[in-house]
Design a protein around this motif. Structure first.
Motif, short mmCIF file in Angstrom:
data_model
loop_
_atom_site.label_atom_id
_atom_site.label_comp_id
_atom_site.label_asym_id
_atom_site.label_seq_id
_atom_site.Cartn_x
_atom_site.Cartn_y
_atom_site.Cartn_z
N TRP A 196 -0.61 -4.76 -4.68
CA TRP A 196 -1.35 -4.45 -3.47
C TRP A 196 -2.67 -5.22 -3.42
CZ3 TRP A 196 -6.19 -2.10 -3.13
CH2 TRP A 196 -6.64 -1.93 -1.82
N GLN A 197 -3.39 -5.28 -4.53
CA GLN A 197 -4.66 -6.00 -4.56
C GLN A 197 -4.46 -7.48 -4.21
OE1 GLN A 197 -5.92 -4.92 -8.54
NE2 GLN A 197 -7.32 -3.34 -7.77
N GLN A 198 -3.40 -8.07 -4.72
CA GLN A 198 -3.11 -9.47 -4.40
C GLN A 198 -2.79 -9.64 -2.91
OE1 GLN A 198 0.03 -10.43 -7.13
NE2 GLN A 198 -1.36 -10.73 -8.85
N ALA A 199 -1.98 -8.72 -2.37
CA ALA A 199 -1.63 -8.79 -0.95
C ALA A 199 -2.86 -8.57 -0.08
CB ALA A 199 -0.56 -7.74 -0.63
N TYR A 200 -3.71 -7.64 -0.48
CA TYR A 200 -4.93 -7.37 0.28
C TYR A 200 -5.86 -8.59 0.27
CZ TYR A 200 -9.22 -5.10 1.82
OH TYR A 200 -10.36 -4.78 2.51
N ALA A 206 0.84 -1.21 0.00
CA ALA A 206 0.00 0.00 0.00
C ALA A 206 0.87 1.26 0.00
CB ALA A 206 -0.93 -0.01 1.21
N GLN A 207 1.96 1.23 0.76
CA GLN A 207 2.87 2.38 0.77
C GLN A 207 3.53 2.57 -0.60
OE1 GLN A 207 5.36 1.26 4.09
NE2 GLN A 207 4.17 2.49 5.53
N ARG A 208 3.90 1.47 -1.20
CA ARG A 208 4.50 1.52 -2.54
C ARG A 208 3.49 2.07 -3.54
NH1 ARG A 208 8.86 -0.68 -5.35
NH2 ARG A 208 8.32 -1.69 -7.31
N LEU A 209 2.26 1.64 -3.42
CA LEU A 209 1.19 2.14 -4.28
C LEU A 209 1.04 3.65 -4.11
CD1 LEU A 209 -1.21 1.59 -6.21
CD2 LEU A 209 -2.59 1.14 -4.17
N GLY A 210 1.07 4.12 -2.89
CA GLY A 210 0.98 5.56 -2.62
C GLY A 210 2.15 6.32 -3.22
N HIS A 211 3.33 5.73 -3.11
CA HIS A 211 4.53 6.37 -3.69
C HIS A 211 4.36 6.53 -5.20
CE1 HIS A 211 8.71 7.15 -4.74
NE2 HIS A 211 8.63 6.12 -5.58
N GLN A 271 2.94 5.54 -14.87
CA GLN A 271 1.60 4.93 -14.83
C GLN A 271 1.71 3.41 -14.85
OE1 GLN A 271 -1.46 6.68 -14.55
NE2 GLN A 271 -2.11 4.62 -14.07
N ASN A 272 2.65 2.88 -15.64
CA ASN A 272 2.86 1.43 -15.67
C ASN A 272 3.31 0.92 -14.30
OD1 ASN A 272 2.11 1.11 -18.34
ND2 ASN A 272 4.19 1.29 -19.12
#
Length: 150
Positions: A104-108, A25-30, A94-95
């Motif tokens: 993140w979706q897989q981890a969630y 999630a943090q990586r996604l935010g970054h 974007q990629n």
């Protein structure tokens, strides 16, 4: 009891999955921030290019020298190159964002699946304990002397 034991044995696995999800999630935010920044830079470059092109209209009505025209065309070419590079940068970011979102979706999903499994084990343990208590209560009630009322 066995179900309760299974739930407690899964606790470290759930903790690890939660840490992995949080990092994703943090990586996604970054990466979302990187996309926002790249998009902002692209907008700034495009606005600047538009303003620079507007100078041509203003200056052209007054007459321009050959040197001014060459400089204008050279700089406009540089701006076009910068805009193109920034578009490529935006696509790259974007990629990265898309990949980070998928991770993140897989981890969630893994965390949620583990939480449901732990809850199921806890529910099973509670049901088994309830049955054991009910059986004990039934046995105790059968042992008590009965008083028949007539």
């Amino acid at each position: 009891m066995a179900s309760d034991n299974r739930a407690s044995r899964l606790a470290p696995v759930v903790d690890m999955a939660e840490k992995t999800e949080k990092a994703a999630a943090q990586r996604l935010g970054h990466f979302q921030g990187q996309v926002n920044l790249a998009n902002s830079k692209l907008g700034d470059l495009e606005n600047f290019r538009g303003e620079y092109q507007a100078q041509w209209v203003d200056r052209g009505s007054q007459g321009v020298t050959g040197q001014w025209l060459r400089n204008y065309q050279y700089f406009l070419g540089q701006l076009e190159t910068a805009v193109g590079q920034q578009r490529q940068s935006l696509v790259w970011h974007q990629n990265n964002l898309d990949k980070a979102r998928e991770t993140w979706q897989q981890a969630y999903a893994r965390v949620e699946g583990l939480r449901k499994l732990v809850q199921r084990y806890a529910d099973e343990a509670r049901q088994l304990e309830d049955k054991r208590e009910q059986k004990l209560m039934d046995e105790l009630s059968q042992r008590l002397p009965r008083k028949d009322v007539y």
